[in-house]
Design a protein around this motif. Sequence first.
Motif, short mmCIF file in Angstrom:
data_model
loop_
_atom_site.label_atom_id
_atom_site.label_comp_id
_atom_site.label_asym_id
_atom_site.label_seq_id
_atom_site.Cartn_x
_atom_site.Cartn_y
_atom_site.Cartn_z
N GLU A 123 32.25 -24.56 -25.47
CA GLU A 123 32.00 -25.99 -25.41
C GLU A 123 30.91 -26.26 -24.36
N THR A 124 30.38 -27.47 -24.36
CA THR A 124 29.40 -27.87 -23.36
C THR A 124 29.97 -27.65 -21.96
N GLY A 125 29.22 -26.95 -21.11
CA GLY A 125 29.64 -26.69 -19.74
C GLY A 125 30.42 -25.42 -19.54
N ASP A 126 30.80 -24.72 -20.62
CA ASP A 126 31.52 -23.45 -20.48
C ASP A 126 30.60 -22.38 -19.91
N LEU A 127 31.17 -21.49 -19.11
CA LEU A 127 30.42 -20.40 -18.50
C LEU A 127 30.01 -19.37 -19.54
N VAL A 128 28.71 -18.98 -19.55
CA VAL A 128 28.26 -17.92 -20.46
C VAL A 128 27.79 -16.69 -19.70
N GLY A 129 27.48 -16.84 -18.40
CA GLY A 129 27.03 -15.69 -17.61
C GLY A 129 26.61 -16.12 -16.23
N LEU A 130 26.06 -15.13 -15.46
CA LEU A 130 25.60 -15.37 -14.10
C LEU A 130 24.13 -14.98 -13.99
N VAL A 131 23.38 -15.73 -13.20
CA VAL A 131 21.96 -15.46 -12.98
C VAL A 131 21.80 -14.05 -12.42
N GLY A 132 20.73 -13.37 -12.86
CA GLY A 132 20.46 -12.02 -12.37
C GLY A 132 18.97 -11.73 -12.32
N ASN A 133 18.66 -10.43 -12.34
CA ASN A 133 17.27 -9.98 -12.24
C ASN A 133 17.07 -8.77 -13.15
N SER A 134 17.78 -8.75 -14.29
CA SER A 134 17.74 -7.60 -15.19
C SER A 134 16.58 -7.70 -16.17
N GLY A 135 16.24 -6.57 -16.77
CA GLY A 135 15.12 -6.55 -17.72
C GLY A 135 13.78 -6.67 -17.02
N ILE A 136 12.78 -7.18 -17.73
CA ILE A 136 11.47 -7.41 -17.13
C ILE A 136 11.52 -8.73 -16.37
N SER A 137 11.67 -8.64 -15.07
CA SER A 137 11.86 -9.82 -14.24
C SER A 137 11.23 -9.56 -12.88
N THR A 138 10.57 -10.57 -12.33
CA THR A 138 9.91 -10.43 -11.03
C THR A 138 10.74 -11.04 -9.90
N GLY A 139 11.98 -11.41 -10.18
CA GLY A 139 12.86 -12.00 -9.18
C GLY A 139 14.04 -12.65 -9.88
N SER A 140 15.11 -12.88 -9.14
CA SER A 140 16.32 -13.45 -9.76
C SER A 140 16.02 -14.84 -10.32
N HIS A 141 16.33 -15.05 -11.57
CA HIS A 141 16.07 -16.34 -12.22
C HIS A 141 16.79 -16.37 -13.57
N LEU A 142 16.87 -17.57 -14.13
CA LEU A 142 17.37 -17.75 -15.50
C LEU A 142 16.20 -18.10 -16.41
N HIS A 143 16.06 -17.34 -17.48
CA HIS A 143 15.13 -17.72 -18.56
C HIS A 143 15.98 -18.38 -19.64
N TRP A 144 15.62 -19.63 -19.99
CA TRP A 144 16.35 -20.39 -21.02
C TRP A 144 15.37 -20.75 -22.13
N GLU A 145 15.72 -20.40 -23.34
CA GLU A 145 14.86 -20.78 -24.45
C GLU A 145 15.67 -21.34 -25.61
N VAL A 146 14.98 -22.13 -26.45
CA VAL A 146 15.59 -22.75 -27.62
C VAL A 146 14.71 -22.45 -28.82
N ARG A 147 15.33 -22.05 -29.92
CA ARG A 147 14.58 -21.83 -31.16
C ARG A 147 15.24 -22.62 -32.28
N ILE A 148 14.39 -23.21 -33.12
CA ILE A 148 14.84 -23.96 -34.28
C ILE A 148 14.19 -23.35 -35.51
#
Length: 440
Positions: A393-418
């Motif tokens: 549901e809206t607001g449910d936890l899906v994960g925690l911010v990290g620095n995995s994969g190709i990343s230059t620092g801890s951050h969240l990448h959020w994208e939307v596709r339609i």
Amino acid sequence: MFVRTSLPAKSVAAALLTVLLLAWLLPGLAPQTHAHNSEHWLLVPGEDRPVGEIANHHNVPATLVAHINGLSPTTVLSGQHLLIVPLPGAAAIVDTFVPMTIKPAFPGQTPAMLAEAHGIPVDWLSAANSIVQDQRLFPGQPMFLPNLADPRKTHALGQVTVEYLSPYIGAGQTGYLLLSSNPDIQPSAHLGGTMLHLTQVPHPQTKAHQQFHYSPIPIDPLTESGPATVTVSYLSQADVRVAEELRLEVFQPGPWRQEIIVVDGMVAAQLSVEALQEETNLLTATWNRSNLPRQWSNEPWQRPIPEGHPTTSVFGSRREYRSPVPIHATFHTGLDFAAPIGEQVTAPLPGTVALAENLVTKGLAVVLDHGQGVLSGYWHLSEISVEEGDFVETGDLVGLVGNSGISTGSHLHWEVRIHGVPVNPQQFLYGSLLPPETPE
């Protein structure tokens, strides 16, 4: 955008008033428009072209266009400029016009809120007034506002009626298509060669005998400015295929930021052509899966990360990856939020977990399926809190911010596709998937 960014709204308004006065004093000079109204205009992206070339393309005298915008016919406009062009009927790209007005802001309004209230692209409004989308406006602040001709004007196509079609959509943004039909008619729609997933939505009481079909219209960030075609078709009760092409205008909101991403040695050691292709195939299949039917809400989406974490990389920025194994990504497909490792990442709206695993470039990744071709992705996590198939549901936890994969620092990448097309997630923080005034 709109006009030279160095011109304040008052200068633009003064230029428009000058044009109206000029058209009144010299009626032979002002071109006749589709509706014989000198207040109809087209807003054209500069795209590194001179004013004269743009004017000639639209069959309008270069001297007149230059005078309207306070420029020289030889001035070369960058992609961030939009030129005001008087619109003769013979040069109309779409059957929609743009009269210009100045509106006072209400207390606490932002350009995004004002754009939503008037049903216009927020990119246009913020660029026209040289302010950012989330800036708070002071009460009564004059805002230069393109008053788009009402896209809710219906258009009959036999047994199907086009109730709403966005006339202008920015590259990387999302427009809307709303159709109505008799209950026994099932229309279909395509944007170019891409099928749009039409979803039935509740109907107004005034049209209780009709059923309504809706689809968002995603525009790829690499789409060039110009006309686009939406084809609506259906099989009539006489088994005759009826179809019509509808025109809308795409514009590039640029200029886009340029970014260089250097892949460090530890991540580079995990890369291979085969691994990259495997990840691409998996994500392509996920983005284009047969989506679940779900009733959409007319509410804005919830931010997937708490306020206060800044955006460090915007959607659509052009990217170059410096990697020992070629990475063929040319632009940023989402928003990056800088945040410490362990910060909570939550669902912006209800959805089903379509993917939850460790990917070579995205790191620990989650994809949520929100139904009818709409999905959202969350990359570079330090921990995944859901499993594939879970409903959130809206607001449910899906994960925690990290620095995995190709990343230059801890951050969240959020994208939307339609329908598999990446679009700017920020637009849904101020609006919804449904078009303005669509009933819930």
